[in-house]
Design an enzyme around this catalytic site. Structure first.
Site, PDB file in Angstrom:
ATOM      1  N   ALA A 293       0.741  -1.228  -0.066  1.00 32.17           N
ATOM      2  CA  ALA A 293      -0.015   0.115  -0.300  1.00 32.17           C
ATOM      3  C   ALA A 293       0.663   1.648  -0.101  1.00 32.17           C
ATOM      4  O   ALA A 293       1.701   1.796   0.970  1.00 32.17           O
ATOM      5  CB  ALA A 293      -0.664   0.266   1.163  1.00 32.17           C
ATOM      6  N   MET A 294       0.816   1.456  -1.247  1.00 29.44           N
ATOM      7  CA  MET A 294       2.207   2.857  -1.193  1.00 29.44           C
ATOM      8  C   MET A 294       0.894   4.104  -1.231  1.00 29.44           C
ATOM      9  O   MET A 294       0.433   5.060  -2.587  1.00 29.44           O
ATOM     10  CB  MET A 294       2.572   2.670  -2.510  1.00 29.44           C
ATOM     11  CG  MET A 294       3.561   1.827  -2.617  1.00 29.44           C
ATOM     12  SD  MET A 294       4.360   1.580  -4.650  1.00 29.44           S
ATOM     13  CE  MET A 294       5.959   2.896  -3.746  1.00 29.44           C
TER      14      MET A 294
ATOM     15  N   VAL B 256       7.406   8.315   2.749  1.00 27.33           N
ATOM     16  CA  VAL B 256       8.936   8.180   3.212  1.00 27.33           C
ATOM     17  C   VAL B 256       8.195   6.346   3.289  1.00 27.33           C
ATOM     18  O   VAL B 256       9.875   5.625   3.332  1.00 27.33           O
ATOM     19  CB  VAL B 256      10.032   8.900   3.287  1.00 27.33           C
ATOM     20  CG1 VAL B 256       8.830   8.924   4.664  1.00 27.33           C
ATOM     21  CG2 VAL B 256      11.162   8.158   4.023  1.00 27.33           C
TER      22      VAL B 256
ATOM     23  N   SER C 193       6.110   4.229   3.119  1.00 20.88           N
ATOM     24  CA  SER C 193       5.713   2.747   2.172  1.00 20.88           C
ATOM     25  C   SER C 193       6.246   2.673   1.080  1.00 20.88           C
ATOM     26  O   SER C 193       6.627   1.834   0.365  1.00 20.88           O
ATOM     27  CB  SER C 193       3.884   3.415   1.627  1.00 20.88           C
ATOM     28  OG  SER C 193       4.183   5.275   1.027  1.00 20.88           O
TER      29      SER C 193
ATOM     30  N   LEU D  24      -4.448   4.810  -3.248  1.00 19.62           N
ATOM     31  CA  LEU D  24      -5.460   4.615  -3.390  1.00 19.62           C
ATOM     32  C   LEU D  24      -6.108   6.088  -2.693  1.00 19.62           C
ATOM     33  O   LEU D  24      -5.638   6.441  -2.767  1.00 19.62           O
ATOM     34  CB  LEU D  24      -6.320   4.031  -1.593  1.00 19.62           C
ATOM     35  CG  LEU D  24      -6.424   2.914  -1.481  1.00 19.62           C
ATOM     36  CD1 LEU D  24      -6.810   2.182  -0.886  1.00 19.62           C
ATOM     37  CD2 LEU D  24      -7.044   1.590  -2.935  1.00 19.62           C
TER      38      LEU D  24
ATOM     39  N   CYS E  45     -10.176   3.865   8.680  1.00 20.69           N
ATOM     40  CA  CYS E  45      -9.594   3.852   7.287  1.00 20.69           C
ATOM     41  C   CYS E  45      -9.600   2.542   7.360  1.00 20.69           C
ATOM     42  O   CYS E  45      -9.808   1.857   5.870  1.00 20.69           O
ATOM     43  CB  CYS E  45      -9.543   5.109   7.282  1.00 20.69           C
ATOM     44  SG  CYS E  45      -8.234   4.726   5.200  1.00 20.69           S
TER      45      CYS E  45
ATOM     46  N   GLY F 159       2.829   0.267   5.171  1.00 23.89           N
ATOM     47  CA  GLY F 159       4.369   1.845   6.165  1.00 23.89           C
ATOM     48  C   GLY F 159       3.901   1.637   7.377  1.00 23.89           C
ATOM     49  O   GLY F 159       5.448   2.321   7.758  1.00 23.89           O
TER      50      GLY F 159
ATOM     51  N   CYS G 253      -6.526  13.440   6.351  1.00 24.44           N
ATOM     52  CA  CYS G 253      -6.543  13.222   5.516  1.00 24.44           C
ATOM     53  C   CYS G 253      -7.004  14.790   4.660  1.00 24.44           C
ATOM     54  O   CYS G 253      -6.523  15.247   3.561  1.00 24.44           O
ATOM     55  CB  CYS G 253      -6.091  12.346   4.525  1.00 24.44           C
ATOM     56  SG  CYS G 253      -7.600  11.700   4.294  1.00 24.44           S
TER      57      CYS G 253
END
Length: 409
Positions: A40-41, A45, A47, A66, A134, A158, A230
């Site tokens: 999951a990127m 830094v 991930s 995502l 989430c 990460g 976010c």
């Protein structure tokens, strides 16, 4: 499409850096080249470094980002997790190392399952934790299903948390770097999900991760950690809730604990339990023109009467916490979750709070926590997360705080 010439140069250079970069072992069958893992990127830094180190360690890596909420598109600014700039950063890293990268539009389901719940929680006078929701409803549910569909052996993130084999199955432990530990946000993880998840950064300190990112040549090596939720621009929760739930802006009274009305407000959405600044009332006014200079704090919120109740800091103290919707990650607790029992635990009642000792009284799917020491500013809607009382590192599970009392009756 990836620039394969540049990719080959970087991968060749990595072969010369074996003594400088860690070999990540995800505890999967060999050979690693046959083990596909989805990372999951998020574009940060952590991930990004995870994905590249796994590639370096020989795994078949696929990166997925995502798109949950695009700040640049929605509010004209850049920042936060899973926004437009972050997607770009993730794509650049993936291309540089020859990692297949996909962007999945989860914005509608994120809005429905996380943002709407966030707004409703504030309307109920609670203080929500959307990052937990989430993980529970999007990343470790839908993304995990997608990873399985791609034939992956594991979903890797990460997060700073450790996955450790235990006598009753896999366990979650706090990260080596306690200052960055994220186990509090993962208490809703199920035992089935934990079998498929991997968290390689749990054994690193944050400065090590940035150091590895630098050696890998990642431009995100100095990218700051996301501090705000976010989808909340600049930490202004009220702006998000106002757009979704205008009724949260109904004005009302600010009332002292003794019943004295000492001011008015423009909506309870502007207040949270434990808040001191920004009340707009100064010291408490009393008859005769006198005034107390002791600071006042938000003690409780009453959505039904639209009242904000304030008082001294001492009124925020509690040593009794009622908890519901329990989730256990430890095998012996999960197997006996419907059996009433009492045992000692370390507890964490806010993400920024140090762990504290208490006794947990289980009654089926709910529990009451009796704390050894009075804690301040604990509010409904937050999470109560429990750790092993002996070492304090093993995550036992947790639940949602339903209500608190100052002292045990």
């Amino acid at each position: 499409m990836p620039n394969f010439y540049l990719c080959s140069i970087f991968i060749d250079n990595l072969l010369l850096m074996d003594d400088l970069l860690p070999d990540l072992d995800l505890d999967l069958p060999s050979p690693r080249r046959d083990q596909r893992v989805v990372v999951a990127m998020s574009g940060g830094v952590d991930s990004s470094t995870t994905a590249c180190l796994l590639k370096h360690s020989g795994y078949d890596v696929i990166g997925i980002t995502l798109q949950l909420y695009d700040h640049g598109l929605k509010i004209g600014s850049v920042g936060g997790c899973c926004a437009g700039k972050d997607i770009y950063d993730a794509r650049v890293v993936a291309e540089l190392f020859g990692i297949p990268h996909y962007v999945l539009d989860y914005e509608s389901r994120f809005h429905e399952r996380v943002i709407e719940d966030f707004a409703d929680s504030y309307l109920r006078g609670k203080t929500p934790i959307p990052c937990v929701q989430c993980n529970q409803r999007i990343k470790f549910r839908d993304l995990l299903i997608t990873a399985r569909g791609l034939g992956a052996s594991a979903l890797v993130t990460g997060h700073y948390v450790r996955r450790v084999p235990g006598p009753h199955g896999v366990e979650l432990h706090r990260a080596i770097d306690l200052a960055k530990d994220q186990s509090y946000f993962l208490f809703t993880t199920t035992r089935e999900q934990l079998e498929f998840l991997r968290f390689p950064l749990g054994n690193f300190r944050k400065n090590q991760t940035r150091n590895y990112a630098s050696r890998l040549g990642l431009k995100v090596q100095n990218k700051p950690d996301s501090q705000d939720i976010c989808f909340v621009p600049n930490g202004k929760y009220s702006e998000v809730v106002k757009k979704l739930r205008p009724e949260a802006y109904e004005p009302g009274e600010i009332v002292h604990l003794d019943g004295t009305v000492i001011g008015r407000h423009e909506g309870i959405i502007h207040y949270t339990i434990g808040q001191r600044r920004g009340l707009g009332i100064g010291g408490r006014k009393v008859k005769g023109g006198q005034s107390h200079t002791d600071p006042l704090y938000v003690i409780s919120l009453s959505p039904e009467t639209h009242r904000v109740v304030v008082g001294p800091r001492s009124a925020l103290g509690t040593n009794y916490v009622l908890i519901g919707e329990l989730n256990w990650l430890v095998g012996e607790l999960h197997a006996n979750m419907n059996i009433s029992s009492n045992f000692r635990v370390f507890a964490k009642l806010r993400s920024s709070q140090e762990i504290t000792m208490g006794t947990l009284h289980l009654t089926g799917d709910s529990a009451k926590l009796i704390l050894d020491d009075v804690q301040f500013g604990i509010s409904a809607g937050q999470a109560a997360v429990f750790y092993d009382a002996e070492a304090g590192n093993r995550l036992l599970g947790g639940g949602w705080i339903m209500r608190t009392r100052k002292f045990l009756e």
